[in-house]
Design a protein around this motif. Structure first.
Motif, PDB file in Angstrom:
ATOM      1  N   SER A 110       2.674  -2.257  -4.580  1.00  0.00           N
ATOM      2  CA  SER A 110       4.028  -2.213  -3.171  1.00  0.00           C
ATOM      3  C   SER A 110       3.274  -2.095  -2.027  1.00  0.00           C
ATOM      4  O   SER A 110       4.279  -1.749  -1.546  1.00  0.00           O
ATOM      5  N   VAL A 111       2.095  -1.869  -1.625  1.00  0.00           N
ATOM      6  CA  VAL A 111       1.559  -2.269  -0.446  1.00  0.00           C
ATOM      7  C   VAL A 111       2.370  -3.551   0.094  1.00  0.00           C
ATOM      8  O   VAL A 111       1.875  -4.516  -0.003  1.00  0.00           O
ATOM      9  N   LEU A 112       2.918  -3.161   1.840  1.00  0.00           N
ATOM     10  CA  LEU A 112       3.718  -4.466   2.549  1.00  0.00           C
ATOM     11  C   LEU A 112       2.669  -5.323   3.218  1.00  0.00           C
ATOM     12  O   LEU A 112       2.241  -6.534   3.373  1.00  0.00           O
ATOM     13  N   THR A 113       1.300  -4.423   3.399  1.00  0.00           N
ATOM     14  CA  THR A 113       0.442  -4.703   4.685  1.00  0.00           C
ATOM     15  C   THR A 113      -1.122  -4.655   4.301  1.00  0.00           C
ATOM     16  O   THR A 113      -1.040  -3.165   3.210  1.00  0.00           O
ATOM     17  N   PRO A 114      -2.097  -5.498   4.072  1.00  0.00           N
ATOM     18  CA  PRO A 114      -3.132  -5.191   4.275  1.00  0.00           C
ATOM     19  C   PRO A 114      -3.761  -4.379   5.188  1.00  0.00           C
ATOM     20  O   PRO A 114      -5.254  -3.772   4.470  1.00  0.00           O
ATOM     21  N   ASP A 115      -3.082  -3.621   6.037  1.00  0.00           N
ATOM     22  CA  ASP A 115      -4.222  -2.465   6.625  1.00  0.00           C
ATOM     23  C   ASP A 115      -4.504  -1.482   5.719  1.00  0.00           C
ATOM     24  O   ASP A 115      -4.220  -0.764   4.134  1.00  0.00           O
ATOM     25  N   PRO A 116      -5.830  -0.942   6.057  1.00  0.00           N
ATOM     26  CA  PRO A 116      -6.167   0.275   5.081  1.00  0.00           C
ATOM     27  C   PRO A 116      -5.712   1.366   5.211  1.00  0.00           C
ATOM     28  O   PRO A 116      -5.736   1.855   4.348  1.00  0.00           O
ATOM     29  N   ALA A 117      -5.443   1.206   6.239  1.00  0.00           N
ATOM     30  CA  ALA A 117      -4.444   3.066   6.368  1.00  0.00           C
ATOM     31  C   ALA A 117      -3.389   2.775   5.001  1.00  0.00           C
ATOM     32  O   ALA A 117      -3.193   4.176   3.967  1.00  0.00           O
ATOM     33  N   ALA A 118      -2.822   1.818   5.251  1.00  0.00           N
ATOM     34  CA  ALA A 118      -1.983   1.540   3.691  1.00  0.00           C
ATOM     35  C   ALA A 118      -1.937   1.448   1.949  1.00  0.00           C
ATOM     36  O   ALA A 118      -1.621   1.997   1.409  1.00  0.00           O
TER      37      ALA A 118
END
Length: 474
Positions: free
Chosen positions: A435-443
């Motif tokens: 469900s994470v839309l971006t591979p950003d570490p915070a997400a």
């Protein structure tokens, strides 16, 4: 005139206590190698993939083959101790583990490594239930909280030192050292056990192995664990590769229960022991521990490596505080269990575990490692206060003849509960990551936060059976 052999005089209480303590140190030395082996091998999976130029799905059988072999022999451990004696079986198990380790270190391809790991699992699967049986019998079931605190010491050291040792091997030595490290430990354990363990008393009657029960129960456990192990590979429980073995395993288990009820105490595992409330409740909690303990053990290293980008070695070092927390409450939990009973100790320990897990639902991509270490100490302290009293309660009210059955039962529940817990947590985490839309570490960190919330829910669920544990009435 035939003279009867004079029976040996009974040991004085002080001598009996000294002999029991000596036995415990011998057993603790013997259990170190398999406890370290599991965590070290887990750390080295990626290294083995590169060394053998194969896929993760293939190299995973290095772990799966070991675990399935281990699970297959657990049901016969109780019969083997009764039939051949604890000393003989302890030495046999250590020798099998040593042989498997030597062969694994000499493996020439991935197929041979998987085969030798399966052989190693036979020794590893027998050691823990035999250790529990010998320890409980040595102390006559008295002060089990204190005794379990001693028995559990190697189990606590394994998760602390294993990942660190595995990281050092992976970073600086050949993969063969993953198995070389077992050899001196096993040799030392065999020598000490050969000299120090008391001779077995030969049974007047020969106990027959319950072959029909073995043919039902061992495949039931193996199929169930195999199916649960396939959950993460197929991203859920709905795939045939998961459902077919799990359903077959559960069906065989049901048939075994019906068979064992008719067979009675002569069955491979005496299921009538579940009439003893303390064993039933303890077994339930050991199963649920897979959702709380083993699941989090999967999440924490993944968070450190995927979100924080840490190496295997650093991840292992950052998990040490949780093991320290478990060591801090080990002796106190054992002492309080003997004084006030396991129920209040486990309830408080579960609440402490929940309090120590809650901050893990707020982890970010830059959470302070000092904060994380403090939280893990609290969480480890709670886990240490739960595991020991639960294990001690499993043996309350049992006779010496029933102890091997209880040891096998608790190990089976731990193995299945651990596999189930890891599978469930892995699926929850995968769904969150999807469900994470971006591979950003915070997400990505948020996905881990939500999964940790589920471990708290499972811990709250464990409070229900914990309320039925025994307590001492003054």
């Amino acid at each position: 005139m035939n003279l009867q052999k004079q029976a040996k005089p009974a040991l004085e209480p002080a001598e009996q206590q000294a002999a029991a303590k000596n036995l415990m140190w011998i057993l603790m030395l013997g259990i170190l190698a398999p406890l370290f082996d599991t965590t070290i091998t887990n750390v080295a999976i990626d290294t083995l993939v590169r060394e053998f130029n194969t896929s993760v799905s293939t190299i995973q059988w290095v772990m799966t083959g070991y675990l399935l072999s281990l699970a297959m022999v657990i049901p016969i451990s109780g019969w083997a101790v009764e039939r051949f004696g604890g000393r003989r079986m302890w030495l046999f198990s250590l020798e099998m583990f040593l042989l498997g380790s030597v062969l694994c270190s000499m493996a020439w391809n991935v197929e041979s490594l998987i085969l030798f790991r399966t052989l190693q699992g036979i020794g590893g699967g027998l050691l823990m239930p035999i250790m529990q049986t010998l320890a409980v019998r040595a102390y006559g079931g008295q002060n089990m909280g204190k005794r379990m605190a001693t028995i559990a010491l190697p189990a606590l050291l394994g998760p602390i030192l294993g990942p660190v040792l595995g990281g050092i091997i992976v970073n600086h030595l050949s993969w063969r050292w993953i198995f070389f490290v077992n050899i001196p430990l096993c040799v030392a354990a065999i020598i000490v056990a050969w000299k120090g363990l008391p001779k077995d008393v030969r049974n007047a009657r020969t106990l027959r192995l319950d072959v029909p029960g073995l043919l039902l129960l061992s495949p039931a456990i193996v199929l169930t664990l195999y199916g649960l192990g396939e959950v993460s590979s197929h991203h859920g429980f709905g795939h045939a590769a998961v459902l077919v073995p799990v359903i077959a395993g559960v069906a065989l288990l049901a048939v075994f229960v019906v068979y064992a009820l008719r067979k009675g105490s002569e069955a491979l595992i005496d299921v009538m022991l579940f009439r003893v409330r303390s064993l039933t409740v303890s077994s339930t909690l050991l199963f649920l521990s897979g959702l709380t303990t083993y699941g989090a053990m999967l999440l924490l290293p993944l968070y450190l490596q995927q979100v924080r980008g840490e190496s295997v070695l650093i991840s292992g070092l950052l998990l040490v505080p949780q093991g320290i927390g478990m060591l801090l409450t080990r002796s106190l939990a054992g002492k309080l269990t003997d004084q006030i009973g396991s129920r209040p100790v486990v309830l408080v320990g579960t609440v402490l575990t929940i309090l120590g897990t809650w901050p893990l639902t707020q982890l970010g991509a830059d959470t302070s490692y000092y904060f994380l270490s403090a939280v893990l100490i609290v969480r480890g302290a709670g886990l240490g206060a739960v595991f020991l009293p639960v294990m001690a309660s499993a043996y309350i009210g049992l006779s010496s003849k029933q102890i091997p059955h209880a040891s096998s039962t608790t190990r089976i529940m731990q193995q299945i509960g651990g596999a189930f817990g890891v599978s469930v947590i892995a699926i929850i985490l995968q769904n969150e990551l999807n469900s994470v839309l971006t591979p950003d570490p915070a997400a990505v960190a948020v996905a881990f936060d939500h999964t940790f919330m589920w471990t708290i829910a499972f811990s709250i669920l464990a409070l229900i059976p914990a309320a039925f544990l025994p307590r001492i009435r003054r």
